[in-house]
Design an enzyme around this catalytic site. Structure first.
Site, short mmCIF file in Angstrom:
data_model
loop_
_atom_site.label_atom_id
_atom_site.label_comp_id
_atom_site.label_asym_id
_atom_site.label_seq_id
_atom_site.Cartn_x
_atom_site.Cartn_y
_atom_site.Cartn_z
N GLN A 97 32.60 39.91 37.86
CA GLN A 97 32.87 39.85 39.29
C GLN A 97 31.85 40.74 40.01
OE1 GLN A 97 35.92 41.96 41.60
NE2 GLN A 97 36.86 39.96 41.94
N TYR A 179 35.33 43.93 51.39
CA TYR A 179 33.98 44.22 50.91
C TYR A 179 32.94 43.38 51.66
CZ TYR A 179 36.87 46.54 47.48
OH TYR A 179 37.82 47.33 46.89
N ARG A 226 36.46 34.61 44.80
CA ARG A 226 37.81 35.13 45.02
C ARG A 226 38.02 35.42 46.50
NH1 ARG A 226 41.39 40.24 43.13
NH2 ARG A 226 43.05 39.05 42.15
N GLY A 310 47.22 40.66 37.02
CA GLY A 310 46.62 41.97 37.04
C GLY A 310 47.53 43.00 36.41
#
Length: 354
Positions: A97, A179, A226, A310
Site C-alpha cells: 500500500q 492523506y 482504497r 484489520g
C-alpha cells in the site's frame, strides 16, 4: 461461493477471500527501514488470501508518523524483500500500500532534509504522536507548486517499480484517511485554483494520475485503490463527497484496476458500498467491522468478492484456520498496537499453540 473460495483478483491469485487489511503498526527501524520482526509478523499471517501491507511512503516527504516504513531507497527495497519472501514461502500473496501522508505529519517524525507538502498551505487541525516530543500538532504544509506535481506523481510510479523489485505482487493506492490523494480530492484541504483544484474533475486529477502512473509500471490488473468517502479522519472535509467519488470512481473504472477496497461507514454521509457498486465497474473488497459470518454472507450474495479484516488479524495470525474450523477468536492488547518490539506484534499464538 464463500470466504474460502479461491479468487482471481485481476492478475493476483488468492487462495481464499479473507484479506488482511493494511494497518500501521510502527515497527520499522530508523531511516524508515523494514526489518526481520516485520517479516515474521507478515509471515505469521500469510494464510490470508491477500495481505495489504501497512502504508509505505514513496518518498521521504511522504513520511509523517513515527516508525513507519518507506520504499524509496535501494536499502529499503532489499529489506522489504525479506518480508515478501517470508510471505511467499508460506504460499501467500502481498501487495504494497503506497501511502504519501501529505500534511498529516510532524517534523519530529520526518528525516532531515524532507518537508511536509500538500495541495494547499492548510494545516490539519489534529495531533500525532512523536517518540521525541510526545503528542504534537501536525505541521503546516507547504503548498505544492503546479510544476512540482508531476514529480510527486513520479514518486508513486517509482514506488511501484521498487515494490515489484522488492517482490510485492501488486500495489494499492491509499486514497483515504486524510492523506495526500484525499487532500487533493477534498474541498476542505484543496484551495487551489489551477488544474488540480476547484472543480471535481480537477480535484480528482491527482489520484487518477497516480493510479495511471502505478498501472503503467505494474499493469492495472495489479493495482488497487482504497477509499472511504466522507471519512473525516485527520481533519478531512469535503462539501460534496458523493459528487467527488461519483466522478473519481467512474473515471477509475476505465483503468481496469484489480480491485477497489471500500471502507464502509454506517453512520457516514455516504453509503460507501452502494456508491462503489453503482459507479465502479470492477471487483469490490469490503472493509470495516465485518464479522466472519457477515463477510461470508456478503461474498455468497455476490455483494463483494472478498472482505478485509484489520483488528481480527492483530491477535489472530491464523484467522483463516480459525474460521475454517469454527475456532474462537483471540482478543488483542490495545496498549501494544504501536509500541516498538515484538510484544503485541509477533507474540500472539496460533490456536493450536494456546
Amino acid at each position: 461461493m464463500n470466504l474460502l473460495t479461491p479468487l482471481d483478483l485481476g492478475a493476483l491469485r488468492l487462495r481464499n477471500r479473507i484479506v488482511m487489511a493494511p494497518m500501521t503498526r510502527s515497527r520499522s527501524d530508523a531511516a524508515a527501514m523494514p526489518n526481520a520482526l516485520m517479516a515474521e509478523y507478515y509471515r505469521q499471517r500469510a494464510s490470508a488470501g491477500l495481505i495489504v501491507s501497512e502504508g509505505i511512503a514513496p518518498s521521504a516527504n511522504g513520511l509523517g508518523y513515527c516508525r513507519t516504513p518507506g520504499i524509496f531507497t535501494d536499502a529499503q527495497v532489499a529489506a522489504w524483500r525479506q518480508v515478501t519472501d517470508a510471505v511467499h514461502a508460506e504460499g501467500g500473496c502481498i501487495v504494497a500500500q503506497i501511502m504519501h501522508v501529505g500534511r498529516v505529519a510532524s517534523h519530529y517524525n520526518k528525516p532531515a532534509g524532507s518537508e511536509t507538502v500538500a495541495p494547499s498551505a492548510v494545516a490539519a487541525k489534529a495531533q500525532m504522536y512523536t517518540d521525541e516530543a510526545g503528542m504534537q500538532a501536525m505541521d503546516e504544509p507547504r503548498a505544492l507548486a503546479l510544476a512540482e506535481i508531476p514529480a510527486v506523481i513520479d514518486e508513486y510510479r517509482e514506488a511501484t517499480r521498487k515494490a515489484l523489485l522488492a517482490g510485492f505482487d501488486g500495489v494499492e493506492l491509499h486514497c483515504t484517511s486524510g492523506y495526500l490523494p484525499a487532500q487533493f480530492l477534498s474541498t476542505g484541504s484543496n484551495q487551489r485554483t489551477d488544474a488540480y483544484g476547484g472543480s471535481v474533475e480537477n480535484r480528482a486529477r491527482f489520484a487518477l494520475e497516480a493510479l495511471q502512473a502505478m498501472a503503467q509500471v505494474a499493469g492495472a490488473d495489479r493495482v488497487g485503490m482504497r477509499i472511504c468517502p466522507g471519512n473525516p479522519f485527520n481533519d478531512l472535509s469535503d462539501a460534496n463527497p458523493h459528487e467527488t467519488f461519483d466522478y473519481l470512481l467512474a473515471q477509475a473504472s476505465t483503468l481496469g484496476l484489480a480491485y477497489l477496497h471500500v471502507i464502509r461507514m454506517p453512520k457516514g454521509p455516504v453509503d460507501n458500498l452502494a456508491l462503489a457498486a453503482k459507479y465502479f465497474a470492477g471487483r469490490l473488497i469490503g472493509n470495516e467491522s465485518y464479522s466472519l459470518q457477515e463477510a461470508d454472507e456478503a461474498v455468497a450474495a455476490g455483494e463483494l468478492v472478498a472482505v478485509s479484516f484489520g483488528r481480527p488479524y492483530i491477535g489472530n495470525p491464523d484467522l483463516v484456520r480459525r474460521w475454517e474450523q469454527g475456532l474462537p477468536l483471540a482478543k488483542f492488547d490495545i496498549d501494544t498496537l504501536y509500541t516498538p518490539g515484538p510484544e503485541g506484534y509477533t507474540t500472539y499464538p496460533a490456536a493450536d499453540q494456546v
